[in-house]
Scaffold this motif. Structure first.
Motif, mmCIF file in Angstrom:
data_model
loop_
_atom_site.group_PDB
_atom_site.id
_atom_site.type_symbol
_atom_site.label_atom_id
_atom_site.label_comp_id
_atom_site.label_asym_id
_atom_site.label_seq_id
_atom_site.Cartn_x
_atom_site.Cartn_y
_atom_site.Cartn_z
ATOM 1 N N LEU A 66 0.823 -1.212 0.000
ATOM 2 C CA LEU A 66 0.000 0.000 0.000
ATOM 3 C C LEU A 66 0.859 1.265 0.000
ATOM 4 C CD1 LEU A 66 -2.765 -1.194 2.489
ATOM 5 C CD2 LEU A 66 -2.975 -0.911 0.032
ATOM 6 N N THR A 67 2.107 1.151 -0.396
ATOM 7 C CA THR A 67 2.988 2.331 -0.486
ATOM 8 C C THR A 67 3.085 2.776 -1.943
ATOM 9 O OG1 THR A 67 4.913 0.915 -0.684
ATOM 10 C CG2 THR A 67 4.360 1.667 1.518
ATOM 11 N N PRO A 68 3.584 3.987 -2.201
ATOM 12 C CA PRO A 68 3.538 4.544 -3.558
ATOM 13 C C PRO A 68 4.180 3.674 -4.633
ATOM 14 C CG PRO A 68 4.209 6.217 -2.015
ATOM 15 C CD PRO A 68 4.122 4.949 -1.251
ATOM 16 N N GLY A 75 -5.560 4.983 -12.906
ATOM 17 C CA GLY A 75 -6.139 5.467 -11.657
ATOM 18 C C GLY A 75 -5.189 5.368 -10.491
ATOM 19 N N LEU A 76 -3.973 4.933 -10.736
ATOM 20 C CA LEU A 76 -2.958 4.770 -9.687
ATOM 21 C C LEU A 76 -3.505 3.973 -8.503
ATOM 22 C CD1 LEU A 76 -1.269 8.269 -9.707
ATOM 23 C CD2 LEU A 76 -0.418 6.161 -10.692
ATOM 24 N N VAL A 77 -3.974 2.790 -8.790
ATOM 25 C CA VAL A 77 -4.453 1.923 -7.708
ATOM 26 C C VAL A 77 -3.271 1.107 -7.173
ATOM 27 C CG1 VAL A 77 -6.772 1.750 -8.651
ATOM 28 C CG2 VAL A 77 -5.058 0.068 -9.305
ATOM 29 N N PHE A 78 -3.453 0.564 -6.003
ATOM 30 C CA PHE A 78 -2.382 -0.216 -5.377
ATOM 31 C C PHE A 78 -2.621 -1.704 -5.651
ATOM 32 C CE2 PHE A 78 -2.639 3.740 -3.156
ATOM 33 C CZ PHE A 78 -1.331 4.080 -2.906
ATOM 34 N N ILE A 79 -1.581 -2.401 -6.031
ATOM 35 C CA ILE A 79 -1.695 -3.836 -6.287
ATOM 36 C C ILE A 79 -1.308 -4.576 -5.011
ATOM 37 C CG2 ILE A 79 -0.953 -5.753 -7.759
ATOM 38 C CD1 ILE A 79 -2.468 -3.511 -9.212
ATOM 39 N N ILE A 80 -2.294 -5.212 -4.413
ATOM 40 C CA ILE A 80 -2.027 -5.978 -3.193
ATOM 41 C C ILE A 80 -1.601 -7.387 -3.589
ATOM 42 C CG2 ILE A 80 -3.106 -6.976 -1.137
ATOM 43 C CD1 ILE A 80 -4.854 -4.476 -1.018
ATOM 44 N N GLY A 81 -0.488 -7.819 -3.119
ATOM 45 C CA GLY A 81 -0.052 -9.180 -3.447
ATOM 46 C C GLY A 81 1.440 -9.351 -3.601
ATOM 47 N N PRO A 82 2.116 -8.504 -4.380
ATOM 48 C CA PRO A 82 3.546 -8.761 -4.588
ATOM 49 C C PRO A 82 4.335 -8.909 -3.291
ATOM 50 C CG PRO A 82 2.774 -7.111 -6.135
ATOM 51 C CD PRO A 82 1.622 -7.403 -5.227
ATOM 52 N N LEU B 124 3.465 26.921 -4.751
ATOM 53 C CA LEU B 124 3.233 26.280 -3.455
ATOM 54 C C LEU B 124 4.287 25.199 -3.221
ATOM 55 C CD1 LEU B 124 -0.592 25.792 -3.977
ATOM 56 C CD2 LEU B 124 0.461 27.524 -2.552
ATOM 57 N N PRO B 125 5.254 25.455 -2.356
ATOM 58 C CA PRO B 125 6.240 24.414 -2.064
ATOM 59 C C PRO B 125 5.608 23.273 -1.265
ATOM 60 C CG PRO B 125 6.637 26.341 -0.708
ATOM 61 C CD PRO B 125 5.479 26.678 -1.577
ATOM 62 N N SER B 126 6.034 22.075 -1.570
ATOM 63 C CA SER B 126 5.486 20.926 -0.844
ATOM 64 C C SER B 126 6.550 19.844 -0.698
ATOM 65 C CB SER B 126 4.287 20.368 -1.601
ATOM 66 O OG SER B 126 3.716 19.309 -0.886
ATOM 67 N N ASP B 127 6.608 19.252 0.485
ATOM 68 C CA ASP B 127 7.589 18.183 0.750
ATOM 69 C C ASP B 127 7.077 16.845 0.228
ATOM 70 O OD1 ASP B 127 9.263 19.918 1.935
ATOM 71 O OD2 ASP B 127 8.899 19.270 3.992
ATOM 72 N N VAL B 128 8.020 16.021 -0.213
ATOM 73 C CA VAL B 128 7.680 14.654 -0.622
ATOM 74 C C VAL B 128 7.546 13.801 0.639
ATOM 75 C CG1 VAL B 128 8.545 12.600 -1.817
ATOM 76 C CG2 VAL B 128 8.812 14.853 -2.856
ATOM 77 N N THR B 129 6.446 13.060 0.725
ATOM 78 C CA THR B 129 6.255 12.201 1.908
ATOM 79 C C THR B 129 6.378 10.722 1.572
ATOM 80 O OG1 THR B 129 3.876 12.188 1.559
ATOM 81 C CG2 THR B 129 4.730 13.839 3.073
ATOM 82 N N GLY B 130 6.244 10.373 0.318
ATOM 83 C CA GLY B 130 6.354 8.956 -0.045
ATOM 84 C C GLY B 130 6.839 8.795 -1.466
ATOM 85 N N ARG B 131 7.759 7.860 -1.651
ATOM 86 C CA ARG B 131 8.293 7.590 -2.989
ATOM 87 C C ARG B 131 8.884 6.195 -3.005
ATOM 88 N NH1 ARG B 131 14.049 10.864 -2.929
ATOM 89 N NH2 ARG B 131 14.409 10.664 -0.726
ATOM 90 N N ASN B 132 9.116 5.719 -4.214
ATOM 91 C CA ASN B 132 9.746 4.411 -4.360
ATOM 92 C C ASN B 132 11.104 4.618 -5.017
ATOM 93 O OD1 ASN B 132 10.494 1.804 -4.809
ATOM 94 N ND2 ASN B 132 8.904 1.352 -6.295
ATOM 95 N N PRO B 133 12.179 4.532 -4.254
ATOM 96 C CA PRO B 133 13.493 4.855 -4.830
ATOM 97 C C PRO B 133 13.974 3.847 -5.860
ATOM 98 C CG PRO B 133 13.719 4.127 -2.559
ATOM 99 C CD PRO B 133 12.255 4.213 -2.831
ATOM 100 N N ARG B 134 13.276 2.684 -5.962
ATOM 101 C CA ARG B 134 13.696 1.677 -6.944
ATOM 102 C C ARG B 134 13.196 1.986 -8.343
ATOM 103 N NH1 ARG B 134 12.483 -0.976 -2.532
ATOM 104 N NH2 ARG B 134 14.015 -2.388 -1.645
#
Lengths: 189, 300
Positions: A66-68, A75-82, B124-134
């Protein structure tokens, strides 16, 4: 195993994976990144009761899914499972080998983390591939190939290296966890 | 030796099977996962925000590339003189533009509001709170502040240092703002122009190109071979589908130029953004000015 300690540690591990691990990404080497969540799965798998370990691995995998990074589609949905399937497999691998190892060594945790992340990474890659090939799933193209497997292996090795300082910290906090399955080598035999 | 059936609840295999089935569901059936994510990650987001800040401090994206303080001072002076020069040019062109607009309005009998320039966007400045570095094209999530809730809309633009286009807002939930990088395939093709660094011929229109995201953090586009595109040329946005204030933001630089065998008069160029969204600790959102929108001045 104390569940409240696990939940706090799981939230912390997922938060670190979403934020701090970006500072450790090897950008010139295929974006190899260590995972704190993988270290935590290996940790509970080394010392926890099997049923707690498997449930904990699933919960942690669900949080990671459930993370980005797990978003897909318009729709940028989250894939639960991997992760929710990958981490239980990784935990199962560690549970299988733990009677044969010296569990109270940081190096053991590092090696188990490598195994755990490798197993979980393979499951994630397979799910990505199946979603891509299934006509109804709408999965996106994943850069599958030897490069993807090398990256999974790289993630595993890097996570194993990360498990050394993380493991040291976890061993210091061992009494908080109250593992009830024994911590000695013979305890799980 | 651990066995799979050792003290494991019977519900667990069922749960795994269900998880496997959910993992293979069509994307259109999984919209509920966004709400689940919003709720489940409530305690995680503040920690992830702190982690991102720490990561930004540990590994800054705008490091000075090994320059010493004297070099930096010299570079700063050069930048200041350039800034003053461009400010003078901007004022002169603005006066000329207003003069021409007034003439056009008189000739065509248009109302005064038609030719008024769009209002500048809100920054509007905004901080990143979540990302996937991979994942180089993964969406990132931004901190949701009251100001952003009120003003930012889907489709608004995310920039780095007011100069580099990095993404576009695709979702605003009660908990967070999601930004998709400009290099993500779902963003779609982007129209851009190549900027001539040497100002070789100011009268010739800059070559346009349609940039298609390749999914690996780069774009591909075709350009006339006669233009003589070289590695390092800048590419800036010139797409009417994007807001007015996003035009001329830098999309990237040319990384590779290949002459096409099947069309020898055209070159295939690979463009790579200088900064990728996933590596930034914070961004600037360019939002529509609410007052301007209400009075009909701003062009959406």
């Amino acid at each position: 195993m104390r569940w409240i300690v696990f939940i706090i540690a799981a939230c912390l591990a997922v938060a670190l994976d979403m934020g701090l691990s970006g500072a450790m990404t090897l950008r010139t080497m295929g974006f190899i990144t260590p995972t704190f969540a993988g270290c935590l799965v290996a940790w509970i798998a080394l010392f926890g009761r099997p049923d707690c370990v498997l449930w904990g691995a699933w919960v942690l995998g669900l949080l990671c899914d459930l993370t980005p990074g797990s978003m897909e589609g318009q729709g940028l949905v989250f894939i639960i499972g991997p992760h929710a399937l990958g981490f239980p497999l990784g935990a199962w691998v560690v549970l299988t080998v733990r009677p044969m190892v010296f569990r109270d060594r940081i190096l053991t945790l590092a090696v188990c983390t490598m195994l755990c992340v490798l197993a979980a990474g393979c499951v994630m890659t397979v799910i990505g591939l199946v979603r891509y090939w299934l006509p109804f799933a709408g999965g996106e193209v994943i850069p599958f190939g030897l490069g993807e497997l090398v990256r999974v292996a790289g993630d595993a090795v890097f996570s194993g290296v990360l498990a050394i300082p993380v493991g040291w910290l976890l061993f210091q906090l061992m009494p908080l966890w109250r593992f009830d399955y024994g911590v000695g080598r013979r305890a799980s035999a | 030796m651990f066995r799979a059936n050792e003290k494991i609840s019977r519900a667990y295999p069922v749960l795994l099977v269900l998880t496997g089935l959910i993992a293979l569901l069509p994307t259109s059936w999984l919209s509920w996962t966004r709400d689940l994510s919003d709720v489940v990650r409530l305690p995680i987001t503040p920690l992830a925000h702190a982690g991102n800040r720490l990561a930004g401090m540990l590994r800054p994206v705008d490091a000075s590339d090994g320059l010493h303080s004297e070099d930096l001072r010299g570079q700063l002076e050069l930048l200041e003189s350039e800034r003053d020069r461009y400010e003078r040019l901007y004022r002169a062109q603005r006066l000329r533009s207003q003069e021409l607009a007034a003439q056009l309005r008189l000739l065509q009998h248009l109302p005064e509001t038609v030719l008024r320039a769009p209002r500048p966007p809100m920054i509007l400045p905004s901080d990143v709170t979540g990302r996937n570095p991979r994942d180089v094209i993964s969406p990132v999530e931004l901190e949701l502040e009251p100001e952003i809730v009120d003003r930012v809309l889907e489709g608004d633009v995310a920039t780095w240092k007011h100069q580099y286009l990095v993404g576009r807002v695709v979702r605003i939930s009660p908990f967070r703002v999601t930004v998709l990088p400009v290099t993500h395939p779902d963003t779609g093709p982007v129209q851009a122009v190549l900027v001539d660094p040497g100002n070789r011929d100011i009268t010739a229109p800059p070559p346009r190109l349609l940039l298609k995201p390749l999914g690996d953090g780069t774009f591909a586009g075709e350009v006339n071979h006669r233009h003589g595109t070289t590695v390092g040329d800048e590419v800036v946005l010139a797409d009417p589908a994007w807001p007015d204030w996003a035009q001329a933001l830098q999309v990237g630089t040319v990384e590779e130029v290949r002459q096409l065998d099947e069309a020898p008069l055209r070159d295939l160029v690979i463009v790579r953004p200088r900064f990728q969204l996933f590596e930034l600790p914070h961004v600037m959102l360019l939002a529509r000015d609410g007052e301007g929108l209400a009075s009909g001045d701003a062009t959406p």
